[in-house]
Scaffold this active site. Structure first.
Site, PDB file in Angstrom:
ATOM      1  CB  CYS A 120      -9.486   4.895   0.475  1.00  0.00           C
ATOM      2  SG  CYS A 120      -7.992   5.036   1.005  1.00  0.00           S
ATOM      3  CG  ASP A 160      -1.832   1.139   1.079  1.00  0.00           C
ATOM      4  OD1 ASP A 160      -2.278   1.607   0.201  1.00  0.00           O
ATOM      5  OD2 ASP A 160      -2.423   1.496   2.417  1.00  0.00           O
ATOM      6  CE1 TYR A 194       1.728   5.267  -4.157  1.00  0.00           C
ATOM      7  CE2 TYR A 194       0.287   3.334  -4.063  1.00  0.00           C
ATOM      8  CZ  TYR A 194       1.502   3.853  -4.001  1.00  0.00           C
ATOM      9  OH  TYR A 194       2.647   3.193  -3.771  1.00  0.00           O
ATOM     10  CB  CYS A 238      -3.569   0.163  -2.378  1.00  0.00           C
ATOM     11  SG  CYS A 238      -3.740   1.834  -2.743  1.00  0.00           S
TER      12      CYS A 238
HETATM   13  N1  DGL Z   1      -4.761   3.075   0.708  1.00  0.00           N
HETATM   14  C1  DGL Z   1      -5.073   3.490  -0.469  1.00  0.00           C
HETATM   15  C2  DGL Z   1      -6.469   3.156  -1.262  1.00  0.00           C
HETATM   16  O1  DGL Z   1      -6.944   2.212  -0.544  1.00  0.00           O
HETATM   17  C3  DGL Z   1      -4.700   4.893  -1.079  1.00  0.00           C
HETATM   18  C4  DGL Z   1      -4.320   6.224  -0.090  1.00  0.00           C
HETATM   19  C5  DGL Z   1      -3.415   7.201  -0.897  1.00  0.00           C
HETATM   20  O2  DGL Z   1      -4.158   7.863  -1.410  1.00  0.00           O
HETATM   21  O3  DGL Z   1      -2.254   6.887  -0.990  1.00  0.00           O
HETATM   22  O4  DGL Z   1      -6.870   3.812  -2.050  1.00  0.00           O
END
Ligand code: DGL
Length: 271
Positions: free
Chosen positions: A183, A7, A39, A70
């Protein structure tokens, strides 16, 4: 056996913790890509490139199954990852929309996720396939990722609750049956959200149990079909951060609370 988790940061640590609570006991490599977090505000192309480079590291470490813990990376890269690393199993993470739609209420479903996930083709295809466009509303909340990652998260609960309260304010919560945490960072604030919506009978759901079941099944299938391979690995979590920091270690230990310290190892970054 070696299982990889990946992640941008702490969200996947919570996914891992929930799956350990379900019985996961393998040699785990967790790759936290804090150098590139968050991300959700990057372009899909950037996230895809980063995801491929990170999964490559877990494959190089000998992981036989990799969990992309993620939603954002899954949204843009899962197809390419499965094609490129067809020799191993890759488990993705997607908003638990199916679960909520199956409950057939006549109320609406709110999905909260990062900008990349909310605008991604994958989520829209999933919603279309369930014929649920009318029922589902999508809300991108990248700032919540930042709040969850904050070193002083435990002391900032007032600020976190206010932020959640404010982003839910425009919604008439009486009209909703579910809030889906799309998320992996958001299950860390699941109780905060639950408390804020408790008077509306809204179910707050995340996908960690589903990912856990999927992973535990894949592990037992693997062991059944590879009986000749002697598995000498023992339960250990080896954590690699692309931008190591004391803050990350502190927050990780908070999330993995109650796990014996000797099972958790913070490794040097690998290039
Ligand atoms: N944990 C990530 C997800 O499930 C993203 C978090 C981020 O923006 O880095 O989307």
């Amino acid at each position: 056996m070696k299982i990889g988790f990946y992640d941008s940061g702490l969200g996947g640590i919570k996914t891992l913790k929930d799956i350990i609570d379900m019985g996961l006991k393998e040699e785990i490599y967790f790759l936290a890509d804090e150098k590139n977090k968050p991300y959700g505000t990057k372009t899909p192309e950037e996230v895809k490139k980063i995801a491929i480079a990170n999964v490559q590291k877990l494959v190089d470490l000998g992981c036989e199954i990799v969990v992309v813990a993620c939603n954002t990376a899954t949204s843009v890269a899962i197809k390419d990852l499965r094609e490129k690393y067809s020799q191993i199993k890759i488990i993705g993470t997607e908003p638990a929309v199916k679960l909520a739609v199956k409950e057939h209420t006549n109320k609406k479903i709110l999905v909260i996720a990062t900008t990349v996930t909310v605008h991604g083709e994958k989520l829209h295809k999933l919603i279309n396939s369930l014929d649920a466009e009318e029922k589902i509303e999508l809300l991108a909340t990248d700032n919540l990722v930042k709040l969850v990652e904050d070193e002083n998260f435990a002391n900032n609960q007032k600020e976190v609750n206010k932020y959640i309260f404010d982003f839910l304010k425009p919604y008439n919560l009486k009209e909703y049956s579910h809030i889906i945490l799309g998320c992996t960072h958001f299950p860390i604030v699941k109780e905060n959200i639950q408390e804020i919506v408790k008077d509306y009978g809204i179910k707050v759901i995340d996908g960690n149990e589903g990912i856990g079941k999927n992973l535990l099944n894949k592990i037992s299938e693997y062991k059944k079909t590879n009986v000749e391979i002697k598995d000498e690995s023992k339960f250990q979590i080896k954590i690699i951060n692309t931008a190591p920091s004391k803050a990350f270690e502190k927050r990780t230990n908070e999330i993995l609370q109650k796990l014996p310290k000797e099972n958790i190892l913070f490794l040097e970054n690998i290039s």
